[in-house]
Design an enzyme around this catalytic site. Structure first.
Site, PDB file in Angstrom:
ATOM      1  N   ASP A  29      33.871  40.065  31.071  1.00 41.54           N
ATOM      2  CA  ASP A  29      35.158  39.369  31.070  1.00 41.54           C
ATOM      3  C   ASP A  29      35.139  38.301  29.973  1.00 41.54           C
ATOM      4  OD1 ASP A  29      37.526  38.909  33.500  1.00 41.54           O
ATOM      5  OD2 ASP A  29      37.340  37.427  31.910  1.00 41.54           O
ATOM      6  N   ILE A  30      36.264  38.170  29.274  1.00 43.18           N
ATOM      7  CA  ILE A  30      36.364  37.240  28.148  1.00 43.18           C
ATOM      8  C   ILE A  30      36.401  35.783  28.636  1.00 43.18           C
ATOM      9  CG2 ILE A  30      38.897  37.094  27.971  1.00 43.18           C
ATOM     10  CD1 ILE A  30      38.565  37.604  24.940  1.00 43.18           C
ATOM     11  N   ASN A  86      42.560  42.144  42.227  1.00 43.41           N
ATOM     12  CA  ASN A  86      43.823  41.435  42.400  1.00 43.41           C
ATOM     13  C   ASN A  86      44.982  42.421  42.264  1.00 43.41           C
ATOM     14  OD1 ASN A  86      42.471  38.936  42.564  1.00 43.41           O
ATOM     15  ND2 ASN A  86      42.373  38.807  40.334  1.00 43.41           N
ATOM     16  N   VAL A  95      46.396  41.880  34.208  1.00 40.94           N
ATOM     17  CA  VAL A  95      46.311  43.112  33.415  1.00 40.94           C
ATOM     18  C   VAL A  95      46.611  44.278  34.361  1.00 40.94           C
ATOM     19  CG1 VAL A  95      44.869  44.602  31.977  1.00 40.94           C
ATOM     20  CG2 VAL A  95      44.596  42.107  31.847  1.00 40.94           C
ATOM     21  N   HIS A  99      41.265  47.063  37.998  1.00 44.87           N
ATOM     22  CA  HIS A  99      39.927  46.644  37.597  1.00 44.87           C
ATOM     23  C   HIS A  99      39.272  45.909  38.741  1.00 44.87           C
ATOM     24  CE1 HIS A  99      42.975  43.724  36.315  1.00 44.87           C
ATOM     25  NE2 HIS A  99      42.112  42.781  36.654  1.00 44.87           N
ATOM     26  N   MET A 100      37.970  46.066  38.820  1.00 48.61           N
ATOM     27  CA  MET A 100      37.168  45.354  39.798  1.00 48.61           C
ATOM     28  C   MET A 100      36.403  44.266  39.067  1.00 48.61           C
ATOM     29  SD  MET A 100      34.406  46.989  42.386  1.00 48.61           S
ATOM     30  CE  MET A 100      35.691  47.685  43.420  1.00 48.61           C
ATOM     31  N   HIS A 101      36.568  43.020  39.533  1.00 45.49           N
ATOM     32  CA  HIS A 101      35.757  41.919  39.013  1.00 45.49           C
ATOM     33  C   HIS A 101      34.419  41.946  39.746  1.00 45.49           C
ATOM     34  CE1 HIS A 101      39.162  39.532  37.178  1.00 45.49           C
ATOM     35  NE2 HIS A 101      39.850  40.267  38.030  1.00 45.49           N
TER      36      HIS A 101
HETATM   37  P1  AMP Z   1      43.288  39.919  36.630  1.00 46.89           P
HETATM   38  O1  AMP Z   1      43.826  38.516  36.497  1.00 46.89           O
HETATM   39  O2  AMP Z   1      42.690  40.234  37.960  1.00 46.89           O
HETATM   40  O3  AMP Z   1      44.313  40.941  36.175  1.00 46.89           O
HETATM   41  O4  AMP Z   1      42.057  39.992  35.640  1.00 46.89           O
HETATM   42  C1  AMP Z   1      42.204  40.227  34.268  1.00 46.89           C
HETATM   43  C2  AMP Z   1      40.936  39.759  33.615  1.00 46.89           C
HETATM   44  O5  AMP Z   1      40.907  40.278  32.307  1.00 46.89           O
HETATM   45  C3  AMP Z   1      40.815  38.230  33.504  1.00 46.89           C
HETATM   46  O6  AMP Z   1      39.651  37.790  34.194  1.00 46.89           O
HETATM   47  C4  AMP Z   1      40.706  38.005  31.993  1.00 46.89           C
HETATM   48  O7  AMP Z   1      39.795  36.975  31.662  1.00 46.89           O
HETATM   49  C5  AMP Z   1      40.233  39.358  31.503  1.00 46.89           C
HETATM   50  N1  AMP Z   1      40.559  39.666  30.118  1.00 46.89           N
HETATM   51  C6  AMP Z   1      41.767  39.512  29.510  1.00 46.89           C
HETATM   52  N2  AMP Z   1      41.689  39.910  28.225  1.00 46.89           N
HETATM   53  C7  AMP Z   1      40.414  40.333  28.038  1.00 46.89           C
HETATM   54  C8  AMP Z   1      39.706  40.846  26.914  1.00 46.89           C
HETATM   55  N3  AMP Z   1      40.281  41.021  25.727  1.00 46.89           N
HETATM   56  N4  AMP Z   1      38.392  41.162  27.072  1.00 46.89           N
HETATM   57  C9  AMP Z   1      37.787  40.979  28.275  1.00 46.89           C
HETATM   58  N5  AMP Z   1      38.399  40.500  29.357  1.00 46.89           N
HETATM   59  C10 AMP Z   1      39.695  40.180  29.244  1.00 46.89           C
END
Ligand code: AMP
Ligand code: ZN
Length: 113
Positions: A29-30, A86, A95, A99-101
């Site tokens: 994660d960024i 989420n 996004v 996706h699974m954190h």
């Molecule tokens: P969510 O808020 O559950 O949709 O999680 C989206 C995640 O994507 C967040 O934790 C962001 O930090 C991560 N994210 C957004 N852009 C990027 C990227 N370019 N590379 C890696 N992670 C990203």
């Protein structure tokens, strides 16, 4: 293609990959919320948890299995870790490709805010 994570799967944007196979991609994660914070995504585009179909159940299981395998690889499987998915606005989804954190390397509180 408008989806950020589909662009990563296609390498239009280069993710910081930690695991990849035929069905799943995992990358850092960024904006990490823990010492290790990995996002695990299916290569199939599914917008939200609400869009998971009965044909996708094995794929969703792969996300969890990948999380556990990575937790072992990173060395925090026994200490413990947290996985989060989420959904939509109130869930904090930003996004719209499921996706699974996977977060590990520190203790998490519960209940979460
Ligand atoms: P969510 O808020 O559950 O949709 O999680 C989206 C995640 O994507 C967040 O934790 C962001 O930090 C991560 N994210 C957004 N852009 C990027 C990227 N370019 N590379 C890696 N992670 C990203
Ligand atoms: Zn997508």
């Amino acid at each position: 293609m408008e989806c950020l994570f589909c662009k990563m799967i296609e390498r239009e944007i280069e993710p910081d990959v930690v695991f990849e196979d035929e069905h799943v991609l995992a990358f850092n994660d960024i904006n990490p919320q823990a010492p290790t914070h990995v996002l695990i995504i299916p290569k199939k585009h599914i917008s939200t948890l609400n869009d998971i179909g009965s044909d996708d159940l094995t794929l969703v299981g792969r996300l969890q299995h990948t999380a556990a395998q990575l937790a072992k690889k990173f060395g925090f499987a026994e200490d413990g870790y947290r996985i989060v998915m989420n959904c939509n606005d109130h869930g904090g989804q930003s996004v719209y490709h499921i996706h699974m954190h996977l977060m590990g390397g520190r203790r998490f509180s519960w209940p979460a805010g």
